[in-house]
Design a protein around this motif. Structure first.
Motif, PDB file in Angstrom:
ATOM      1  N   PHE A   1     -38.201  10.984  -4.761  1.00  0.00           N
ATOM      2  CA  PHE A   1     -37.131  11.844  -5.263  1.00  0.00           C
ATOM      3  C   PHE A   1     -37.723  12.766  -6.321  1.00  0.00           C
ATOM      4  O   PHE A   1     -38.573  12.342  -7.106  1.00  0.00           O
ATOM      5  CB  PHE A   1     -36.020  11.026  -5.937  1.00  0.00           C
ATOM      6  N   GLU A   2     -37.237  14.014  -6.347  1.00  0.00           N
ATOM      7  CA  GLU A   2     -37.529  14.855  -7.514  1.00  0.00           C
ATOM      8  C   GLU A   2     -36.355  14.717  -8.465  1.00  0.00           C
ATOM      9  O   GLU A   2     -35.194  14.867  -8.063  1.00  0.00           O
ATOM     10  CB  GLU A   2     -37.715  16.325  -7.149  1.00  0.00           C
ATOM     11  N   SER A   3     -36.639  14.412  -9.723  1.00  0.00           N
ATOM     12  CA  SER A   3     -35.564  14.299 -10.701  1.00  0.00           C
ATOM     13  C   SER A   3     -35.261  15.695 -11.252  1.00  0.00           C
ATOM     14  O   SER A   3     -36.171  16.444 -11.603  1.00  0.00           O
ATOM     15  CB  SER A   3     -35.971  13.345 -11.820  1.00  0.00           C
TER      16      SER A   3
ATOM     17  N   VAL B   1     -41.248  14.226 -11.775  1.00  0.00           N
ATOM     18  CA  VAL B   1     -40.564  14.707 -12.972  1.00  0.00           C
ATOM     19  C   VAL B   1     -41.185  16.044 -13.370  1.00  0.00           C
ATOM     20  O   VAL B   1     -42.411  16.165 -13.427  1.00  0.00           O
ATOM     21  CB  VAL B   1     -40.716  13.683 -14.124  1.00  0.00           C
ATOM     22  N   ASN B   2     -40.345  17.041 -13.598  1.00  0.00           N
ATOM     23  CA  ASN B   2     -40.835  18.351 -14.034  1.00  0.00           C
ATOM     24  C   ASN B   2     -41.257  18.288 -15.497  1.00  0.00           C
ATOM     25  O   ASN B   2     -40.525  17.768 -16.338  1.00  0.00           O
ATOM     26  CB  ASN B   2     -39.742  19.408 -13.858  1.00  0.00           C
ATOM     27  N   VAL B   3     -42.411  18.846 -15.770  1.00  0.00           N
ATOM     28  CA  VAL B   3     -42.912  18.865 -17.143  1.00  0.00           C
ATOM     29  C   VAL B   3     -43.031  20.329 -17.574  1.00  0.00           C
ATOM     30  O   VAL B   3     -43.647  21.143 -16.886  1.00  0.00           O
ATOM     31  CB  VAL B   3     -44.288  18.166 -17.223  1.00  0.00           C
TER      32      VAL B   3
ATOM     33  N   LEU C   1     -46.124  14.019 -11.879  1.00  0.00           N
ATOM     34  CA  LEU C   1     -45.736  15.053 -12.828  1.00  0.00           C
ATOM     35  C   LEU C   1     -45.849  16.411 -12.146  1.00  0.00           C
ATOM     36  O   LEU C   1     -46.882  16.732 -11.555  1.00  0.00           O
ATOM     37  CB  LEU C   1     -46.650  15.002 -14.050  1.00  0.00           C
ATOM     38  N   GLU C   2     -44.775  17.200 -12.204  1.00  0.00           N
ATOM     39  CA  GLU C   2     -44.790  18.543 -11.623  1.00  0.00           C
ATOM     40  C   GLU C   2     -45.041  19.571 -12.717  1.00  0.00           C
ATOM     41  O   GLU C   2     -44.276  19.686 -13.669  1.00  0.00           O
ATOM     42  CB  GLU C   2     -43.448  18.845 -10.935  1.00  0.00           C
ATOM     43  N   LEU C   3     -46.134  20.295 -12.550  1.00  0.00           N
ATOM     44  CA  LEU C   3     -46.516  21.328 -13.521  1.00  0.00           C
ATOM     45  C   LEU C   3     -46.666  22.646 -12.778  1.00  0.00           C
ATOM     46  O   LEU C   3     -47.146  22.651 -11.641  1.00  0.00           O
ATOM     47  CB  LEU C   3     -47.874  20.970 -14.126  1.00  0.00           C
TER      48      LEU C   3
ATOM     49  N   ILE D   1     -48.822  20.525  -8.416  1.00  0.00           N
ATOM     50  CA  ILE D   1     -48.532  21.893  -8.863  1.00  0.00           C
ATOM     51  C   ILE D   1     -47.220  22.308  -8.219  1.00  0.00           C
ATOM     52  O   ILE D   1     -47.065  22.270  -6.993  1.00  0.00           O
ATOM     53  CB  ILE D   1     -49.637  22.894  -8.484  1.00  0.00           C
ATOM     54  N   ASP D   2     -46.264  22.679  -9.063  1.00  0.00           N
ATOM     55  CA  ASP D   2     -44.928  23.081  -8.609  1.00  0.00           C
ATOM     56  C   ASP D   2     -44.912  24.590  -8.354  1.00  0.00           C
ATOM     57  O   ASP D   2     -45.690  25.332  -8.952  1.00  0.00           O
ATOM     58  CB  ASP D   2     -43.928  22.734  -9.731  1.00  0.00           C
ATOM     59  N   ASP D   3     -44.019  25.017  -7.469  1.00  0.00           N
ATOM     60  CA  ASP D   3     -43.831  26.450  -7.183  1.00  0.00           C
ATOM     61  C   ASP D   3     -45.158  27.107  -6.820  1.00  0.00           C
ATOM     62  O   ASP D   3     -45.432  28.246  -7.205  1.00  0.00           O
ATOM     63  CB  ASP D   3     -43.222  27.180  -8.402  1.00  0.00           C
TER      64      ASP D   3
ATOM     65  N   LEU E   1     -49.690  19.795  -3.902  1.00  0.00           N
ATOM     66  CA  LEU E   1     -49.134  21.130  -4.133  1.00  0.00           C
ATOM     67  C   LEU E   1     -47.717  21.149  -3.590  1.00  0.00           C
ATOM     68  O   LEU E   1     -47.440  20.566  -2.542  1.00  0.00           O
ATOM     69  CB  LEU E   1     -49.932  22.185  -3.351  1.00  0.00           C
ATOM     70  N   LYS E   2     -46.834  21.834  -4.290  1.00  0.00           N
ATOM     71  CA  LYS E   2     -45.503  22.083  -3.742  1.00  0.00           C
ATOM     72  C   LYS E   2     -45.408  23.568  -3.404  1.00  0.00           C
ATOM     73  O   LYS E   2     -45.467  24.412  -4.301  1.00  0.00           O
ATOM     74  CB  LYS E   2     -44.411  21.730  -4.761  1.00  0.00           C
ATOM     75  N   ILE E   3     -45.296  23.860  -2.127  1.00  0.00           N
ATOM     76  CA  ILE E   3     -45.198  25.268  -1.705  1.00  0.00           C
ATOM     77  C   ILE E   3     -43.853  25.812  -2.155  1.00  0.00           C
ATOM     78  O   ILE E   3     -42.808  25.218  -1.852  1.00  0.00           O
ATOM     79  CB  ILE E   3     -45.299  25.423  -0.172  1.00  0.00           C
TER      80      ILE E   3
ATOM     81  N   ALA F   1     -43.239  20.902   0.939  1.00  0.00           N
ATOM     82  CA  ALA F   1     -42.623  22.223   1.063  1.00  0.00           C
ATOM     83  C   ALA F   1     -41.215  22.149   0.483  1.00  0.00           C
ATOM     84  O   ALA F   1     -40.443  21.258   0.829  1.00  0.00           O
ATOM     85  CB  ALA F   1     -42.595  22.658   2.522  1.00  0.00           C
ATOM     86  N   GLU F   2     -40.910  23.070  -0.421  1.00  0.00           N
ATOM     87  CA  GLU F   2     -39.601  23.097  -1.093  1.00  0.00           C
ATOM     88  C   GLU F   2     -38.621  23.997  -0.340  1.00  0.00           C
ATOM     89  O   GLU F   2     -39.039  24.966   0.287  1.00  0.00           O
ATOM     90  CB  GLU F   2     -39.696  23.783  -2.466  1.00  0.00           C
ATOM     91  N   GLY F   3     -37.357  23.705  -0.481  1.00  0.00           N
ATOM     92  CA  GLY F   3     -36.316  24.643  -0.036  1.00  0.00           C
ATOM     93  C   GLY F   3     -36.132  24.729   1.466  1.00  0.00           C
ATOM     94  O   GLY F   3     -35.848  25.799   2.009  1.00  0.00           O
TER      95      GLY F   3
HETATM   96 MG    MG Z   1     -40.087  20.816  -9.562  1.00  0.00          MG
END
Ligand code: MG
Ligand code: C2E
Ligand code: MG
Ligand code: MG
Length: 293
Positions: free
Chosen positions: A58-60, A117-119, A149-151, A179-181, A200-202, A236-238
């Motif tokens: 899960f992404e919080s 968790v987004n940092v 940790l999402e940075l 790595i986020d975004d 990586l999160k695309i 992959a996001e979204g």
């Molecule tokens: Mg995020």
């Protein structure tokens, strides 16, 4: 637009649109007290495996229920909390929540599940992030590798040498770094291999209209190929529709997150989703229709 964003989103936007937009100054005052007033809530969005269709993580995602002004989205208050410096405290609360909840799910038997968790930048540069994380892990008893940790790239590119050392100290605890975004920041590909990363999160903007948008499809495929070479996993996001899912599945993307499966859920909704396993049913239905990848 609201309709395509799912049921919960409609309520979310309607609620905040009913009241007039509060001024920044008033919001800042309220934001200072939001934590002690218990106005923050953690939501959890499933991240689904493209091998099994199971919820792998899960992404919080934080929500601020302001009361008078309704739900205030993170895009409005995170940068504000960052400017005010309160993000360090809020971020610590977020870590504690996410790890406590993950620990509860583990006790229910979902012991493969992880949480991300987004940092924020301030939190990352704050001297004691390492100590905070060790404290949270000790209190919750979680295996460190299940905390991710999402940075963002812009955080990492600020001061590469110092950040490599900082990331390494976090990796030494055992936590994972994502790595986020990915693709939206300023990261230079030549630096990427220097950071001790796990995934990586695309960014959603690249996934948005694949496969029809050939440039985005090419970028997505290139990120997947590069990540494979570097030994990184990819989320992959979204993901909002079947065509996106099938494209990513065909390109051997590991994990996806998006409204096609679930929007961010309350803790109880997330628990129900783990038991119901609807993502598995939907994934099987969609992928069986086109045959094996
Ligand atoms: Mg995020
Ligand atoms: P993010 O980390 O990139 O999170 C993903 C965002 O995309 C979330 O927005 C999520 O609700 C949204 N999303 C997920 N699937 C879809 C989809 O299929 N379609 C569309 N259109 N959107 C989708 P959200 O929850 O509004 O959060 C926005 C940003 O706020 C996050 O972006 C993150 O940067 C920040 N944020 C949220 N929670 C926290 C937190 O606890 N700490 C920090 N520092 N930042 C946070
Ligand atoms: Mg993201
Ligand atoms: Mg994003």
């Amino acid at each position: 637009r609201a309709k395509s964003m799912g049921k919960g989103r409609v309520v979310f936007f309607e609620k905040s649109m009913q009241t007039h937009t509060p001024g920044t100054l008033a919001l800042e005052t309220d934001l200072r007290r939001a934590l002690e007033r218990g106005e923050f809530h953690m939501f959890y969005q499933p991240i689904v495996s493209l091998e099994t269709g199971e919820i792998a993580a899960f992404e919080s995602l934080l929500r601020w229920d302001h009361g008078r002004h309704g739900m205030i989205p993170p895009d409005r208050f995170i940068s504000m909390a960052e400017d005010m410096g309160t993000i360090v405290e809020v971020g610590q609360w977020a870590l504690e929540q996410a790890c406590t909840q993950l620990s509860a799910w583990h006790q229910m038997g979902f012991d493969q599940l992880s949480v991300s968790v987004n940092v924020s930048a301030q939190q990352f540069y704050h001297q004691d992030l390492n100590g905070v994380i060790r404290g949270v892990l000790a209190r919750t008893g979680l295996p460190p590798e299940l905390l991710k940790l999402e940075l963002t790239e812009s955080i990492l590119m600020e001061n590469v040498a110092a950040n490599v050392a900082m990331l390494q100290s976090l990796r030494d605890i055992g936590v994972q770094i994502m790595i986020d975004d990915f693709g939206t920041g300023y990261s230079s590909l030549s630096y990427l291999h220097r950071f001790p990363l796990n995934s990586l999160k695309i960014d959603r903007s690249f996934v948005k209209d694949i496969p029809e948008n050939q440039e985005n499809a090419a970028i997505t495929a290139a990120i997947l190929a590069m990540a494979d070479q570097l030994g990184l996993s990819v989320v992959a996001e979204g993901i909002e529709n079947e065509a996106q899912l099938l494209y990513l599945w065909d390109k051997h993307c590991h994990l996806v997150q998006g409204y096609l499966f679930n929007q961010p859920l309350t803790r109880d909704q997330a628990t129900a989703a783990l038991y119901k396993r609807e993502t598995v049913a939907l994934f099987s239905k969609l992928t069986q229709a086109v045959g094996p990848s």
